[in-house]
Design a protein around this motif. Structure first.
Motif, PDB file in Angstrom:
ATOM      1  N   UNK A  93      23.371 -77.134  49.421  1.00 47.95           N
ATOM      2  CA  UNK A  93      21.957 -76.801  49.279  1.00 47.95           C
ATOM      3  C   UNK A  93      21.784 -75.358  48.807  1.00 47.95           C
ATOM      4  N   UNK A  94      20.806 -75.135  47.934  1.00 48.56           N
ATOM      5  CA  UNK A  94      20.511 -73.759  47.519  1.00 48.56           C
ATOM      6  C   UNK A  94      20.044 -72.938  48.717  1.00 48.56           C
ATOM      7  N   UNK A  95      19.432 -73.588  49.714  1.00 52.37           N
ATOM      8  CA  UNK A  95      19.072 -72.865  50.953  1.00 52.37           C
ATOM      9  C   UNK A  95      20.311 -72.214  51.567  1.00 52.37           C
ATOM     10  N   UNK A 105      12.459 -61.674  45.143  1.00 57.89           N
ATOM     11  CA  UNK A 105      12.349 -62.453  43.909  1.00 57.89           C
ATOM     12  C   UNK A 105      11.383 -63.626  44.079  1.00 57.89           C
ATOM     13  N   UNK A 106      10.809 -64.060  42.955  1.00 56.08           N
ATOM     14  CA  UNK A 106       9.947 -65.243  42.940  1.00 56.08           C
ATOM     15  C   UNK A 106      10.598 -66.399  42.190  1.00 56.08           C
ATOM     16  N   UNK A 107      11.692 -66.111  41.504  1.00 58.93           N
ATOM     17  CA  UNK A 107      12.258 -67.078  40.573  1.00 58.93           C
ATOM     18  C   UNK A 107      13.758 -66.829  40.457  1.00 58.93           C
ATOM     19  N   UNK A 108      14.458 -67.803  39.936  1.00 62.30           N
ATOM     20  CA  UNK A 108      15.884 -67.613  39.669  1.00 62.30           C
ATOM     21  C   UNK A 108      16.191 -68.085  38.260  1.00 62.30           C
ATOM     22  N   UNK A 109      17.105 -67.363  37.599  1.00 63.18           N
ATOM     23  CA  UNK A 109      17.623 -67.826  36.311  1.00 63.18           C
ATOM     24  C   UNK A 109      18.979 -68.464  36.596  1.00 63.18           C
ATOM     25  N   UNK A 119      15.141 -71.247  33.840  1.00 63.51           N
ATOM     26  CA  UNK A 119      14.471 -70.566  34.954  1.00 63.51           C
ATOM     27  C   UNK A 119      13.819 -71.575  35.890  1.00 63.51           C
ATOM     28  N   UNK A 120      13.910 -71.314  37.193  1.00 65.99           N
ATOM     29  CA  UNK A 120      13.288 -72.185  38.199  1.00 65.99           C
ATOM     30  C   UNK A 120      12.651 -71.300  39.259  1.00 65.99           C
ATOM     31  N   UNK A 121      11.361 -71.519  39.570  1.00 67.51           N
ATOM     32  CA  UNK A 121      10.739 -70.752  40.654  1.00 67.51           C
ATOM     33  C   UNK A 121      11.485 -71.004  41.969  1.00 67.51           C
ATOM     34  N   UNK A 122      11.585 -69.955  42.813  1.00 69.26           N
ATOM     35  CA  UNK A 122      12.284 -70.125  44.098  1.00 69.26           C
ATOM     36  C   UNK A 122      11.609 -71.186  44.954  1.00 69.26           C
ATOM     37  N   UNK A 123      10.300 -71.330  44.800  1.00 67.82           N
ATOM     38  CA  UNK A 123       9.592 -72.354  45.583  1.00 67.82           C
ATOM     39  C   UNK A 123      10.115 -73.753  45.257  1.00 67.82           C
ATOM     40  N   UNK A 125      13.367 -74.212  44.467  1.00 65.59           N
ATOM     41  CA  UNK A 125      14.807 -74.223  44.773  1.00 65.59           C
ATOM     42  C   UNK A 125      15.072 -74.250  46.273  1.00 65.59           C
ATOM     43  N   UNK A 126      14.109 -73.770  47.074  1.00 60.51           N
ATOM     44  CA  UNK A 126      14.305 -73.641  48.516  1.00 60.51           C
ATOM     45  C   UNK A 126      13.545 -74.739  49.259  1.00 60.51           C
ATOM     46  N   UNK A 127      13.894 -74.911  50.538  1.00 62.43           N
ATOM     47  CA  UNK A 127      13.195 -75.896  51.345  1.00 62.43           C
ATOM     48  C   UNK A 127      13.732 -77.307  51.149  1.00 62.43           C
ATOM     49  N   UNK A 128      15.051 -77.415  50.914  1.00 57.63           N
ATOM     50  CA  UNK A 128      15.656 -78.749  50.805  1.00 57.63           C
ATOM     51  C   UNK A 128      15.343 -79.456  49.506  1.00 57.63           C
ATOM     52  N   UNK A 129      15.043 -78.691  48.456  1.00 64.14           N
ATOM     53  CA  UNK A 129      14.645 -79.295  47.175  1.00 64.14           C
ATOM     54  C   UNK A 129      15.715 -79.203  46.101  1.00 64.14           C
TER      55      UNK A 129
END
Lengths: 197, 238
Positions: A93-95, A105-109, A119-123, A125-129
């Motif tokens: 998991x990215x978590x 940060x708000x985002x990850x490349x 690019x993907x927003x951290x929202x 990528x996190x929280x089991x997604x």
């Protein structure tokens, strides 16, 4: 209905509420990529998380696969309109990868072997997604599908699930990656049909 | 939720290219024009509202509201058999595009260009070759076409005519070669790719389009031969 296509519809597929708009079901596993398939061995493979201040956290293959591994059962949707239902992946998991990292940060490349980025927003990528996956349907992930490991962000169009991923660079702005500079949407939600610019 | 709108289009011309493929010329008011190598989405709506969408390469390029597609029939497909067998001038559909900013040739790039097509993968590469002709450049271009048999070669006459304009054209027949062919039939071999395409020393920009297995194979051979991966642009289907 304002206008229709004369004579079309004779061979239609069954409608399926599990499919986002404009998608069709496939049992194959088609490939979308912009260039040759990079060949990366597990020995040379590294995965790195870099914060916006330049701090690195890095894993070798053995270190990475010793992290907690999750089973992921999910549907996947490619911007080229195919969808696959009930696929099975294993990965980290990215978590887990970002756990305890100090970042604003708000985002990850996502960076890939071969030079491609998305690019993907951290929202998203996190929280089991999202995961970094290295097994597909019980077997090591094949190179043309992103092996040794690919990002898996199944709730977004599949180009966001960067193949041959080698790292995430956290960014304080959601800057566009390779695909996003070449015509694809910054976010890519299949249920909202966020395909293109 | 996306900036590119669906545009209404009408078929103005259809022409059989091979027994299972056809070119379709659309009139699309408001079409913004396209770059060589781009594609578009097609949306068909049945009388009862049922819809299907697919992506197709654009055979033409440039400004104007006429858009030429070329469609190869996918056996058991839902959309391509309709487009290849049933659609006719006057029919209505919708398009969105042009799409894709990477599998594109820009005539400002002076590199030699190597085009490598598997089957109907020739369509966006023909668009690029047509753009070279219009640009009036003598830029070195080579086109390698892999087809099952002579009858399966889409745009054969036009492609052979490219040679007069200075594009070197090579054919590979995978299932059945013409009687006069010394090579015979079979998939392209690594040694053939080396002799029939620009070598890495010429620093070509390479475009490969075709079925996934073809593109994977060709791109791997080119990388092994020393072409930089970032100089090989690929587009796949199937």
């Amino acid at each position: 209905m304002a206008q229709f296509t004369r004579g079309f519809g004779g061979r239609r597929r069954e409608s399926n509420p599990e499919l986002p708009p404009g998608q069709y079901l496939t049992n194959d596993f088609p490939v979308l990529s912009a260039g040759p398939t990079p060949r990366v061995t597990r020995d040379e493979w590294r995965f790195t998380v870099r914060t916006e201040t330049g701090l690195d956290r890095s894993w070798t293959w053995d270190e990475f696969t010793a992290l907690p591994i999750e089973d992921v059962h999910t549907d996947i949707h490619c911007v080229t309109r195919w969808s696959k239902l009930r696929t099975h992946w294993r990965g980290v998991s990215v978590d887990t990868l970002l756990d305890g990292i100090d970042s604003a940060a708000v985002s990850a490349m996502a960076h890939s072997y071969g030079g491609y980025t998305t690019n993907v927003p951290l929202a998203d990528l996190l929280g089991g997604k999202a995961w970094v996956a290295f097994e597909f349907e019980g077997a090591p992930l094949a190179p043309e599908h992103g092996g040794p490991a690919r990002l898996l962000v199944p709730h977004l169009y599949f180009w966001k699930s960067a193949k041959w991923v080698q790292g995430l660079v956290l960014q304080v702005r959601d800057d566009p990656g390779f695909w996003e500079q070449n015509g694809y949407n910054m976010h890519g939600d299949p249920w909202l049909e966020e395909r293109y610019w | 939720m996306t900036g590119t709108p669906w545009l209404p289009a009408h078929v103005v011309d259809v022409r059989d290219l091979t027994p299972r493929s056809r070119s379709i010329v659309l009139e699309v008011p408001g079409w913004p024009g396209s770059l060589p190598g781009q594609h578009l989405d097609v949306r068909l709506t049945a009388e009862d509202g049922y819809r299907a969408e697919r992506s197709y390469s654009i055979a033409g390029f440039g400004p104007g509201e006429r858009v030429e597609l070329a469609v190869d029939e996918v056996v058991d497909g839902e959309v391509s058999p309709y487009l290849v067998r049933d659609i006719r001038p006057g029919d209505f559909l919708e398009v969105k595009g042009p799409l894709g900013m990477y599998f594109v040739w820009r005539d400002a790039d002076p590199s030699p260009v190597q085009l490598i097509a598997g089957g109907s993968g020739v369509v966006p590469l023909l668009s690029i070759a047509r753009a070279r002709a219009v640009a009036g450049t003598d830029q070195p271009f080579r086109l390698l076409c892999s087809v099952r048999s002579p009858e399966d070669a889409m745009y054969r006459d036009e492609i052979e005519g490219l040679e007069a304009a200075g594009v070197e054209v090579e054919w590979i027949y995978t299932r059945r070669a013409p009687a006069r062919s010394a090579r015979g039939a079979g998939r392209v071999r690594p040694g053939e790719l080396a002799t029939l395409t620009w070598p890495p020393e010429r620093h070509p920009l390479v475009f490969v389009c075709g079925p996934t297995s073809f593109v994977e194979y060709v791109a791997d051979v080119l990388v092994d031969a020393g072409h930089p991966a970032l100089r090989i642009r690929t587009e796949r289907f199937g």
